[in-house]
Design a protein around this motif. Structure first.
Motif, PDB file in Angstrom:
ATOM      1  N   GLU A 167       0.820  -1.215   0.000  1.00 47.20           N
ATOM      2  CA  GLU A 167       0.000   0.000   0.000  1.00 47.20           C
ATOM      3  C   GLU A 167       0.852   1.261   0.000  1.00 47.20           C
ATOM      4  N   ARG A 168       1.941   1.240   0.768  1.00 45.52           N
ATOM      5  CA  ARG A 168       2.837   2.400   0.787  1.00 45.52           C
ATOM      6  C   ARG A 168       3.469   2.621  -0.580  1.00 45.52           C
ATOM      7  N   ALA A 169       3.935   1.535  -1.181  1.00 39.35           N
ATOM      8  CA  ALA A 169       4.661   1.652  -2.450  1.00 39.35           C
ATOM      9  C   ALA A 169       3.773   2.178  -3.567  1.00 39.35           C
ATOM     10  N   LYS A 176      -5.168   1.949  -3.660  1.00 38.61           N
ATOM     11  CA  LYS A 176      -5.355   3.268  -4.256  1.00 38.61           C
ATOM     12  C   LYS A 176      -4.025   3.732  -4.846  1.00 38.61           C
ATOM     13  N   PRO A 177      -3.649   3.154  -5.974  1.00 35.92           N
ATOM     14  CA  PRO A 177      -2.348   3.473  -6.548  1.00 35.92           C
ATOM     15  C   PRO A 177      -2.289   4.886  -7.119  1.00 35.92           C
ATOM     16  N   MET A 234      -8.486  -3.127 -12.487  1.00 33.84           N
ATOM     17  CA  MET A 234      -7.141  -3.132 -11.909  1.00 33.84           C
ATOM     18  C   MET A 234      -6.444  -4.485 -11.986  1.00 33.84           C
ATOM     19  N   VAL A 235      -7.130  -5.559 -12.379  1.00 32.71           N
ATOM     20  CA  VAL A 235      -6.530  -6.882 -12.298  1.00 32.71           C
ATOM     21  C   VAL A 235      -6.565  -7.615 -13.632  1.00 32.71           C
ATOM     22  N   TYR A 236      -5.482  -8.318 -13.939  1.00 37.57           N
ATOM     23  CA  TYR A 236      -5.414  -9.308 -15.011  1.00 37.57           C
ATOM     24  C   TYR A 236      -5.253 -10.675 -14.343  1.00 37.57           C
TER      25      TYR A 236
END
Length: 419
Positions: A165-167, A203-204, A244-246
């Motif tokens: 999450e931080r990254a 939440k990128p 958001m996903v593959y």
């Protein structure tokens, strides 16, 4: 196990282990456990598929599977594999035999074109999050394309979500994360519900961030009461992140690795975008092979029945490895007893993995290279080794594990003795 021994005791033990290792070397073993390959006994289970398709070459919609067309897969194949991955038929694309190729293409497409009509190419300076230890082929994709890899520690529930999450929140150049969520390669763990939900709620900073969900082992259970993995696409939809996903999967370890069927699933919007660009690349994958798989398995229940036959072959092999580790290496390492998948991950004494792999090779047993389960082939502690029990026969596996256990003991004693 050896920590309390005196220098004299260690010296004597080392001599005995060197003698035992030398004796094993004289046997002339030649066993390759470097990759997670199905053995001939597993491949034989699908031999009947080679006489298919039978009768008609037409798909259920009347399309002649011998001809050009249908780049996203015939309807019955889409339906069967959509049910396997837990998605809708309009959310899946059926490809050739390799899910790795579909992942490679997805990353290359994102770098050159983007992930949607609304976003541009990823371009240069891209970073990926890599839960470790992880799958070496994922890391090879990134390295080949100049993508910087960031290690994310992974535990029994999956990747360290605080770190993830931080990254993604602070760096827009972080564009993706690799995940093997069920029976992870190599640790064999299954992501917890909380981990899946937190991934779906990310939440990128990068609007074009993607989760690469490599669900290669979703039906590869080693128990009649398997763990259940939360549906990532459903969770992403609920969290307002449907794109958001593959998700990728294949039958490479179900039917034939060189002649299976691969698939990629995503939101309907993602699938439509990918299908459009696949149309520039191919007029259609091998539809006869898709039809062959549908005729052989019949549907998801047929796949599950086939996997129970594979379970009967693989479980004794995994049991053999775990029994050897428990009996011989307690106190010299740690491992997780997987409920499915293709690997067992062994963490030995720090600073010994490369030596263990070298000792095994000297005695005729080839393992996955030490460090392969980390980006750039660099295990910072030099302790993780991936064990692949699936290809050898039971007798060969017992011989290989004898070599492995002696090698771990010798490498550990050498380390404690100062080299």
């Amino acid at each position: 196990m050896y920590m309390g021994l005196s220098s004299e005791q260690l010296s004597e033990l080392r001599k005995n282990l060197e003698k035992e290792h030398s004796e094993i070397k004289s046997r002339g073993l030649a066993l390759d456990m470097s990759r997670g390959k199905p053995g001939p006994d597993v491949l034989d289970l699908a031999t009947g598929m080679l006489s298919l398709p039978a009768g008609s070459y037409k798909a259920e919609n009347g399309f002649d599977c011998r001809n050009y067309g249908i780049p996203d897969g015939i309807p019955e194949a889409k339906r069967m594999f959509a049910s396997m991955l837990g998605v809708e038929e309009n959310e899946i694309i059926i490809g050739g035999n390799s899910s790795l190729q579909m992942m490679y293409d997805a990353v290359a497409r994102a770098l050159l074109i983007g992930v949607s009509e609304k976003t541009g190419p990823w371009g240069s300076g891209v970073k990926f999050l890599c839960p470790v230890p992880g799958y070496d082929r994922h890391f090879s994709i990134c390295e080949s394309m100049g993508i910087e890899m960031i290690n994310i520690p992974a535990g029994g529930d999956g990747p360290d979500m605080d770190a993830v999450e931080r990254a993604v929140a602070r760096d827009a150049s972080v564009k993706g994360i690799w995940c093997v969520p069920m029976y992870s390669n190599p640790t064999g763990i299954v992501y917890s519900d909380e981990t899946v939900r937190r991934l779906a709620r990310l939440k990128p900073k990068a609007a074009d961030f993607r989760i690469f969900w490599d669900n290669a082992y979703c039906v590869h259970h080693l128990t009649e009461n398997p763990d259940v993995l939360l549906n990532i696409l459903s969770e992403c939809k609920s969290a307002g992140n449907p794109d958001m996903v593959y998700i990728v999967g294949s039958t490479s370890k179900i039917s034939f690795p060189g002649a299976g069927v691969a698939m990629l699933a995503a939101s309907a919007a993602n699938a439509a975008f990918i299908k459009k660009h696949i149309g520039y690349q191919t007029i259609g994958s091998d539809k006869l092979n898709q039809l062959r798989h549908v005729q052989f398995f019949g549907g998801l229940e047929g796949i599950k029945a086939h996997m129970r036959l594979i379970l009967d072959i693989l479980k004794p092999k995994f049991d053999t490895v775990i029994e050897c580790l428990n009996a011989e290496l307690s106190g010299l390492g740690s491992w997780h007893e997987p409920k499915g998948g293709y690997f067992i991950s062994f963490d030995g004494m720090p600073g010994t993995a490369k030596r263990v792999v070298a000792l095994c090779k000297e005695a005729g047993v080839v393992l996955t290279g030490a460090g392969a389960t980390f980006p750039y082939g660099r295990d910072p502690e030099d302790r993780n080794i991936r064990i692949a029990p699936t290809y050898p026969s039971l007798d060969e596996l017992k011989a290989a594990m004898e070599v492995f256990c002696v090698s771990v003991k010798l490498a550990s004693v050498e380390k404690l003795s100062g080299g």
